[in-house]
Enzyme design. Structure first.
Site, PDB file in Angstrom:
ATOM      1  CB  CYS A   7      -0.932   0.008   1.210  1.00  0.00           C
ATOM      2  SG  CYS A   7      -2.462  -0.871   0.916  1.00  0.00           S
ATOM      3  CG  ASP A 139      -4.073  -2.443  10.666  1.00  0.00           C
ATOM      4  OD1 ASP A 139      -3.217  -2.636  11.558  1.00  0.00           O
ATOM      5  OD2 ASP A 139      -3.885  -1.671   9.708  1.00  0.00           O
TER       6      ASP A 139
END
Length: 228
Positions: A7, A139
């Site tokens: 990312c 996450d």
């Protein structure tokens, strides 16, 4: 081999390095005001150039969003021809269903509470995601934080979840610890951003090393969990 997603793409050079390293997905951040936010026009140029160069071997392209209006999300999805929208805010299931692409739903894991409770809370959310045929990314929950935190969390919690559902594992991963993460969790995929950067900029050597470690893990491990 464990899939991996990189990312925070902001240049064609780094997108090509990641693609050549074997990344199955590349993420572009469209969340206003964050450090890795990329302007739409810049993202369009990188994505179209990457697809022209890589053709059928181009990684899937993911846009990251958080608490943005559906109209704004779909405008970017369509202008950039995104394959996935990764939703990192408080978007409800009714929002997911109206995005003009497949969805990766971020589920934030609270490892400050008892493990059994943390697993139960995460699975409750993931069951909803899976029932709607979307993907899940795990996450760490950090109060007030949107998107990735850059911090690891209790991988034993993630391991229990990964035995039930295919998930992407995120949070503080880097070349130095991704092998341990894979061995512990056996996720479907792993996600990295700051772990392959130096001074906030993507580092081609770290991207290559991250990919090398994942390939080495694949050659020595049994297949990862996919559906328990």
């Amino acid at each position: 081999m464990t899939e991996f997603k990189i990312c925070g793409m902001r240049s064609l050079e780094h997108a090509l390095v990641a693609a050549d390293a074997g990344a199955s997905m590349l993420g572009f951040v469209f969340v206003p005001g964050v450090r890795r936010q990329v302007p739409i026009e810049q993202a369009q140029h990188i994505i179209s150039s990457l697809r022209e160069i890589r053709g059928a071997e181009c990684p899937r392209i993911v846009g990251l969003f958080a608490n943005q209006p559906l109209e704004e999300v779909n405008n970017i999805v369509n202008r950039c021809e995104l394959d996935f929208a990764q939703l990192c805010g408080d978007e409800p299931p009714s929002f997911w269903d109206n995005v003009d692409s497949w969805v990766i739903r971020q589920v934030k894991v609270d490892d400050s509470i008892p493990r059994k409770e943390a697993v139960s809370d995460a699975l409750r959310q993931i069951d909803e995601v899976v029932s709607r045929l979307h993907l899940t990314l795990l996450d760490k929950r950090v109060k007030g934080a949107l998107g990735g935190t850059g911090h690891t969390f209790d991988w034993n919690i993630a391991s229990e979840i990964a035995r039930r559902h295919p998930v992407f594992l995120a949070g503080g991963l880097a070349p130095e610890n991704v092998r341990q993460a894979i061995d512990t969790v056996r996720p479907w995929g792993v996600d990295v951003s700051s772990g392959v950067e130096t001074d906030g900029i993507k580092d081609t050597a770290k991207i290559a090393e991250f990919a090398r470690v994942i390939r080495a893990a694949a050659s020595q491990n049994t297949p990862v969990n996919v559906n328990g």
